[in-house]
Enzyme design. Structure first.
Site: not given
Ligand code: AMP
Length: 395
Positions: A35, A197, A353, A376
């Site tokens: 940064r 999610k 993220g 974010g």
């Molecule tokens: P995000 O912050 O929404 O981008 O999510 C990232 C997280 O999604 C990471 O920590 C990954 O471990 C998790 N992730 C990715 N694929 C899967 C999966 N098939 N099952 C559970 N968690 C997952």
């Protein structure tokens, strides 16, 4: 859109909001100076013009004045990175800061103490912002990481610099990169959304359906879509209450002529563990006791083919549980494909993220066109929001 190039900083004091919220170890040493390095071009340009720089930032989440969150800990690292010595003021506002700012000569740099030692900063207090504004002649916002916050130093302060405020190089670059994907991108445009999610990505998906030709949906989100269409997903992560939404997204995509690509196979495991037993399975036929934790070989190949067709690529979110070595290969393969497409002339933007962590961990940082510095802030930009810190400069 005013940038540094619209000003001559000769004999001017630039008050720069930087994002020096860097990680420190137990000995208060900076463990990642990315940064600081990112703010260097802005600082150097102002010094070369004959101006001086007053740097303000937050560090961590202090409750009042807490020694461990003092920005004095980073002074020597900032000096190393910038290659010049800097001054430090033990407060960011009031007499101490004002005196230090007044004594600053052209070519010098002053770092102010943590903005968040004053609770007015996060509250967006107008009087506090006005107090900060007294320190400089021109306000420069170069902190993309906090541009989605209407804090005193990121947003409210701008009203005290009518006509003498602009974006720093880093923030201007972030804005340009998002624009290249969302507005002016060469077609075909592809967005890849992975991660855990659907619920955290839904606003992004809805916003980008109007802007992309292809959408790859991977990671944990996959299973909500698969189950909604009648597939068996075993114990894979799923948001049952988002299944209708998933079907609606598929319908909207069809109407808008966006091709959606979901994994067809997965690397499934019999537990959420790096040591679990694994097996490649059809994504619609995962038995109970098994969960999909990474993209399978056929999916990797399909995604590679889509990536290679596209001229503009946005990547947000891993394709599997990349933190565990045995489930990182889908994310690595995707990074390889994007690197290859970029080498062939595509524009690729990675951000939001966890994607940046994955890109850094696997060494793709220099193989994509741009890696965003804001988690974010990037997500909110992709949702189509105008960030308050950006709006305040444009006003
Ligand atoms: P995000 O912050 O929404 O981008 O999510 C990232 C997280 O999604 C990471 O920590 C990954 O471990 C998790 N992730 C990715 N694929 C899967 C999966 N098939 N099952 C559970 N968690 C997952």
């Amino acid at each position: 859109m005013k940038t540094l190039n619209d000003f001559n900083f000769d004999k001017k004091k630039a008050l720069i909001r930087v994002d020096f919220n860097v990680p420190l170890n137990d000995d208060f040493e900076v463990t990642d100076a990315t940064r600081i390095l990112s703010a260097k071009p802005t600082i150097i340009k102002i010094l070369e013009d004959g101006g001086s720089c007053i740097l303000m930032s937050h560090l961590g989440r202090p409750k009042g004045v807490q020694e461990e969150f003092s920005l004095k800990h980073i002074v020597s690292k900032v000096e190393d990175v910038l290659g010049v010595s800097i001054k430090f003021a033990e407060d960011c506002v009031g007499p101490i800061a004002e005196e230090a700012a007044q004594n600053l000569k052209p070519g010098e740099i002053l770092l102010l103490e943590n903005l968040r030692f004053h609770e007015e900063e996060k509250r967006g207090d107008k009087d506090f912002a006005e107090g900060l504004s007294k320190l400089g002649d021109i306000y420069v916002n170069d902190a993309f990481g906090t541009a989605h916050r209407a804090h005193a130093s990121t947003t409210i302060i701008a009203q005290f610099f009518s006509g003498s405020k602009c974006f720093g190089n880093l923030l201007a670059q972030e804005i340009e990169s998002i624009k290249k994907v969302m507005e002016t991108g060469q077609k075909p445009v592809l967005a890849i959304l992975g991660g855990a999610k659907v619920s955290s990505k839904i606003t992004i998906i809805e916003n980008i359906l109007d802007k992309v030709d292809h959408l790859i949906i991977g990671g944990g989100m996959t299973f909500t879509f698969v189950k909604a269409q009648g597939g068996s997903i075993g114990d894979s992560i799923c948001e049952d209450d988002k299944m209708d939404l998933a079907l609606d997204i598929l319908k909207q995509a069809k109407q808008k002529n966006v091709q959606i690509h979901l994994p067809v196979d997965v690397l499934a495991a019999n537990a959420f563990s790096n040591d679990a037993e694994t097996q490649v399975m059809d994504v619609t036929k995962i038995p109970d006791g098994w969960q999909g934790l990474d993209a399978g070989p056929k999916s990797k190949e399909n995604f590679h083919n889509v990536v290679m067709q596209c001229k503009t690529i946005l990547w947000n979110g891993p394709l599997g549980v990349f933190e565990m070595e045995n489930f990182a290969s889908g994310t690595i393969a995707l990074g390889d494909s994007i690197a290859e497409a970029t080498e062939n002339g595509a524009f690729s933007l990675v951000g939001g993220g966890d994607s940046v962590a994955a890109v850094k961990q696997f060494g793709f940082e220099n193989k994509v066109s741009y890696v965003s510095t804001g988690g974010g802030a990037m997500l909110e930009s992709l949702e189509g929001k105008i960030l308050p810190g950006i709006a305040a400069i444009l006003e």
